[in-house]
Design a protein around this motif. Structure first.
Motif, short mmCIF file in Angstrom:
data_model
loop_
_atom_site.label_atom_id
_atom_site.label_comp_id
_atom_site.label_asym_id
_atom_site.label_seq_id
_atom_site.Cartn_x
_atom_site.Cartn_y
_atom_site.Cartn_z
N VAL A 169 27.00 54.64 -30.07
CA VAL A 169 26.93 53.72 -28.94
C VAL A 169 27.84 54.20 -27.82
O VAL A 169 27.46 54.16 -26.64
CB VAL A 169 27.29 52.28 -29.39
CG1 VAL A 169 27.35 51.34 -28.20
CG2 VAL A 169 26.32 51.78 -30.43
N LEU A 170 29.02 54.66 -28.15
CA LEU A 170 29.94 55.15 -27.13
C LEU A 170 29.36 56.37 -26.42
O LEU A 170 29.42 56.47 -25.18
CB LEU A 170 31.30 55.50 -27.77
CG LEU A 170 32.38 55.99 -26.83
CD1 LEU A 170 32.68 54.95 -25.75
CD2 LEU A 170 33.65 56.32 -27.59
N GLU A 171 28.77 57.27 -27.18
CA GLU A 171 28.16 58.46 -26.58
C GLU A 171 26.97 58.07 -25.69
O GLU A 171 26.77 58.65 -24.61
CB GLU A 171 27.71 59.44 -27.67
CG GLU A 171 28.88 60.09 -28.40
CD GLU A 171 28.45 60.85 -29.64
OE1 GLU A 171 29.15 61.82 -29.98
OE2 GLU A 171 27.43 60.49 -30.26
N LEU A 172 26.19 57.08 -26.11
CA LEU A 172 25.06 56.61 -25.29
C LEU A 172 25.56 56.02 -23.98
O LEU A 172 24.99 56.26 -22.91
CB LEU A 172 24.24 55.56 -26.04
CG LEU A 172 23.27 56.08 -27.10
CD1 LEU A 172 22.69 54.93 -27.90
CD2 LEU A 172 22.18 56.89 -26.45
N SER A 173 26.64 55.26 -24.05
CA SER A 173 27.21 54.67 -22.85
C SER A 173 27.67 55.77 -21.89
O SER A 173 27.42 55.69 -20.68
CB SER A 173 28.39 53.76 -23.23
OG SER A 173 29.00 53.26 -22.07
N GLU A 174 28.33 56.79 -22.43
CA GLU A 174 28.79 57.91 -21.59
C GLU A 174 27.59 58.63 -20.97
O GLU A 174 27.63 59.02 -19.80
CB GLU A 174 29.62 58.89 -22.42
CG GLU A 174 30.97 58.34 -22.82
CD GLU A 174 31.73 59.26 -23.78
OE1 GLU A 174 31.19 60.32 -24.18
OE2 GLU A 174 32.86 58.92 -24.13
N VAL B 266 24.60 57.36 -20.24
CA VAL B 266 24.04 56.52 -19.18
C VAL B 266 24.87 56.63 -17.91
O VAL B 266 24.32 56.82 -16.81
CB VAL B 266 23.94 55.05 -19.65
CG1 VAL B 266 23.62 54.12 -18.49
CG2 VAL B 266 22.90 54.90 -20.74
N HIS B 267 26.19 56.53 -18.04
CA HIS B 267 27.06 56.64 -16.86
C HIS B 267 26.94 58.02 -16.20
O HIS B 267 26.90 58.11 -14.97
CB HIS B 267 28.51 56.34 -17.22
CG HIS B 267 28.74 54.91 -17.58
ND1 HIS B 267 28.48 53.87 -16.73
CD2 HIS B 267 29.21 54.34 -18.72
CE1 HIS B 267 28.76 52.72 -17.32
NE2 HIS B 267 29.21 52.98 -18.54
N GLU C 152 23.64 58.14 -14.32
CA GLU C 152 23.71 57.32 -13.12
C GLU C 152 24.44 58.07 -12.00
O GLU C 152 24.00 58.09 -10.85
CB GLU C 152 24.43 56.00 -13.40
CG GLU C 152 23.61 55.02 -14.21
CD GLU C 152 24.37 53.75 -14.60
OE1 GLU C 152 23.70 52.76 -14.92
OE2 GLU C 152 25.62 53.76 -14.57
#
Length: 122
Positions: A17-22, A24-25, A28
């Motif tokens: 989840v942390l890697e997915l968040s990174e 996405v950012h 963006e």
């Protein structure tokens, strides 16, 4: 789908989840887009499509002390005679109006609740 896209999807499935968040950012920032902006219109469109336009006003019960007021309100709303209105109130749950607009249904609900009735809009 192409093999390249399938390989990317498989790679993404393995991320935390942390890697997915990174990810996405980073996407963006790289492309100057926002993932939230794309999700919001789709979420807002769904409830608008499902919004009801016609409502039924259903008398579900009443306060015993306010029975006479409720009967008077039901008579006024339905145009029934005294005996019919009394039977409608005592036979709750009873549908008083069907297929009316939301504004009209809310107004009737307020009027009935002020008289001591318990009302549902369906």
């Amino acid at each position: 789908m192409s093999e390249k896209v399938t390989a990317m999807i498989e790679e993404i499935k393995g991320l935390t989840v942390l890697e997915l968040s990174e990810l996405v950012h980073a996407l963006e920032e790289e492309f100057g887009v926002s993932a939230a902006a794309m999700a919001a219109p789709a979420a807002a469109a769904a409830p608008a499509a499902e919004e009801k336009t016609e409502f039924d006003v259903v008398l579900t019960g009443f306060d015993a002390a306010a029975k006479i007021k409720v009967i008077k309100a039901v008579r006024e709303i339905t145009g029934q005679g005294l005996a019919e209105a009394k039977a409608t109130v005592e036979g709750a749950p009873s549908t008083l109006k069907e297929g009316i607009s939301k504004d009209d249904a809310e107004a009737l609900k307020k009027q009935l609740e002020e008289a001591g009735a318990k009302v549902e809009l369906k």
